[in-house]
Design a protein around this motif. Sequence first.
Motif, mmCIF file in Angstrom:
data_model
loop_
_atom_site.group_PDB
_atom_site.id
_atom_site.type_symbol
_atom_site.label_atom_id
_atom_site.label_comp_id
_atom_site.label_asym_id
_atom_site.label_seq_id
_atom_site.Cartn_x
_atom_site.Cartn_y
_atom_site.Cartn_z
ATOM 1 N N LEU A 1 4.044 -3.962 4.384
ATOM 2 C CA LEU A 1 3.574 -4.665 3.188
ATOM 3 C C LEU A 1 4.191 -6.053 3.105
ATOM 4 C CD1 LEU A 1 3.483 -1.809 0.524
ATOM 5 C CD2 LEU A 1 1.521 -2.993 1.565
ATOM 6 N N ALA A 2 5.465 -6.181 3.460
ATOM 7 C CA ALA A 2 6.108 -7.495 3.469
ATOM 8 C C ALA A 2 5.454 -8.400 4.510
ATOM 9 C CB ALA A 2 7.603 -7.352 3.739
ATOM 10 N N GLU A 3 5.187 -7.842 5.672
ATOM 11 C CA GLU A 3 4.508 -8.616 6.719
ATOM 12 C C GLU A 3 3.151 -9.100 6.227
ATOM 13 O OE1 GLU A 3 2.531 -8.060 11.155
ATOM 14 O OE2 GLU A 3 3.809 -6.460 10.370
ATOM 15 N N ALA A 4 2.381 -8.200 5.633
ATOM 16 C CA ALA A 4 1.039 -8.542 5.145
ATOM 17 C C ALA A 4 1.104 -9.605 4.055
ATOM 18 C CB ALA A 4 0.340 -7.288 4.628
ATOM 19 N N ALA A 5 2.025 -9.440 3.118
ATOM 20 C CA ALA A 5 2.160 -10.412 2.029
ATOM 21 C C ALA A 5 2.519 -11.781 2.576
ATOM 22 C CB ALA A 5 3.210 -9.927 1.030
ATOM 23 N N PRO B 1 0.478 2.508 9.337
ATOM 24 C CA PRO B 1 1.176 2.542 8.051
ATOM 25 C C PRO B 1 0.778 3.761 7.220
ATOM 26 C CG PRO B 1 0.250 0.364 8.449
ATOM 27 C CD PRO B 1 -0.310 1.289 9.501
ATOM 28 N N ASP B 2 1.626 4.095 6.274
ATOM 29 C CA ASP B 2 1.341 5.130 5.285
ATOM 30 C C ASP B 2 0.006 4.787 4.614
ATOM 31 O OD1 ASP B 2 1.489 6.085 2.340
ATOM 32 O OD2 ASP B 2 3.165 7.170 3.270
ATOM 33 N N GLN B 3 -0.799 5.799 4.351
ATOM 34 C CA GLN B 3 -2.115 5.577 3.741
ATOM 35 C C GLN B 3 -2.007 4.865 2.390
ATOM 36 O OE1 GLN B 3 -5.242 5.996 5.059
ATOM 37 N NE2 GLN B 3 -4.029 6.298 6.922
ATOM 38 N N ARG B 4 -0.934 5.130 1.664
ATOM 39 C CA ARG B 4 -0.752 4.463 0.372
ATOM 40 C C ARG B 4 -0.443 2.978 0.555
ATOM 41 N NH1 ARG B 4 3.740 8.542 -1.444
ATOM 42 N NH2 ARG B 4 4.164 8.155 0.770
ATOM 43 N N ALA B 5 0.252 2.628 1.626
ATOM 44 C CA ALA B 5 0.500 1.215 1.930
ATOM 45 C C ALA B 5 -0.802 0.534 2.336
ATOM 46 C CB ALA B 5 1.547 1.078 3.033
ATOM 47 N N ILE B 6 -1.592 1.224 3.144
ATOM 48 C CA ILE B 6 -2.899 0.679 3.555
ATOM 49 C C ILE B 6 -3.759 0.429 2.319
ATOM 50 C CG2 ILE B 6 -5.061 1.218 4.752
ATOM 51 C CD1 ILE B 6 -3.318 2.730 6.846
ATOM 52 N N PRO C 1 9.066 3.173 -1.634
ATOM 53 C CA PRO C 1 8.070 3.951 -2.376
ATOM 54 C C PRO C 1 7.666 5.262 -1.703
ATOM 55 C CG PRO C 1 6.944 2.300 -1.089
ATOM 56 C CD PRO C 1 8.439 2.106 -0.856
ATOM 57 N N TYR C 2 8.196 5.534 -0.521
ATOM 58 C CA TYR C 2 7.708 6.633 0.316
ATOM 59 C C TYR C 2 7.655 7.983 -0.402
ATOM 60 C CZ TYR C 2 7.057 9.676 4.331
ATOM 61 O OH TYR C 2 6.575 10.615 5.203
ATOM 62 N N PHE C 3 8.688 8.333 -1.146
ATOM 63 C CA PHE C 3 8.743 9.643 -1.777
ATOM 64 C C PHE C 3 8.147 9.660 -3.183
ATOM 65 C CE2 PHE C 3 12.043 9.899 1.501
ATOM 66 C CZ PHE C 3 11.570 11.006 2.183
ATOM 67 N N GLY C 4 7.538 8.559 -3.586
ATOM 68 C CA GLY C 4 6.942 8.482 -4.918
ATOM 69 C C GLY C 4 5.425 8.498 -4.878
ATOM 70 N N ASP C 5 4.840 8.009 -5.954
ATOM 71 C CA ASP C 5 3.382 7.988 -6.056
ATOM 72 C C ASP C 5 2.850 6.581 -5.763
ATOM 73 O OD1 ASP C 5 3.990 6.522 -8.334
ATOM 74 O OD2 ASP C 5 3.406 8.108 -9.727
ATOM 75 N N ASP C 6 1.542 6.421 -5.944
ATOM 76 C CA ASP C 6 0.893 5.144 -5.657
ATOM 77 C C ASP C 6 1.480 3.984 -6.457
ATOM 78 O OD1 ASP C 6 -0.721 6.573 -3.959
ATOM 79 O OD2 ASP C 6 -2.508 6.468 -5.220
ATOM 80 N N ALA C 7 1.935 4.252 -7.667
ATOM 81 C CA ALA C 7 2.491 3.190 -8.514
ATOM 82 C C ALA C 7 3.698 2.531 -7.850
ATOM 83 C CB ALA C 7 2.867 3.745 -9.885
ATOM 84 N N GLY C 8 4.477 3.298 -7.119
ATOM 85 C CA GLY C 8 5.635 2.741 -6.428
ATOM 86 C C GLY C 8 5.245 1.731 -5.362
#
Length: 169
Positions: free
Chosen positions: A34-38, A66-71, A141-148
Amino acid sequence: MELNKGADYGWDMSMITVPSVLFVCLGNICRSPLAEAAFRKVAQDAGLDVRVDSAGTGDWHVGKGPDQRAIATAARHGIDIAYYRARQLAVEDFARFTHIFALDHANLEDIRAREPRDASASVALLLDVVPGREGQSVADPYFGDDAGFEVTWRDVMQAAEALAARMIV
């Protein structure tokens, strides 16, 4: 701007005339992609000539996307990271990159422990580039939900904007 994520650039630092930035977290599937993308987006929008990549200190996700939530988070912001592939921080990265940014204190310590004596890269905590956020980590955010993941996105975007502003000057 270099857009060939995951390629072996074979960079020789004596030949690099543009900044090169590596973002590092634990597994290279959440925060650092996400940092790379930003930063890619901010740098491209600013017209910066910079090389960008990400890596993890751990090796258990090497070669995975990447994690699906990051994608999904990146996609909500108009960026496709589905093709990114995790890789592990390598000793060569300390010569291939001008800047290596850790996303938290534990990874910063791990990076510094691996840093060779002849390293040319500057190593720092990512949020140190954001005034008022010095010494803070980007939450995992790995162990949390999408909001993280949205919280992580806001943090890395804030850092990307601050870093780009420093490079423009």
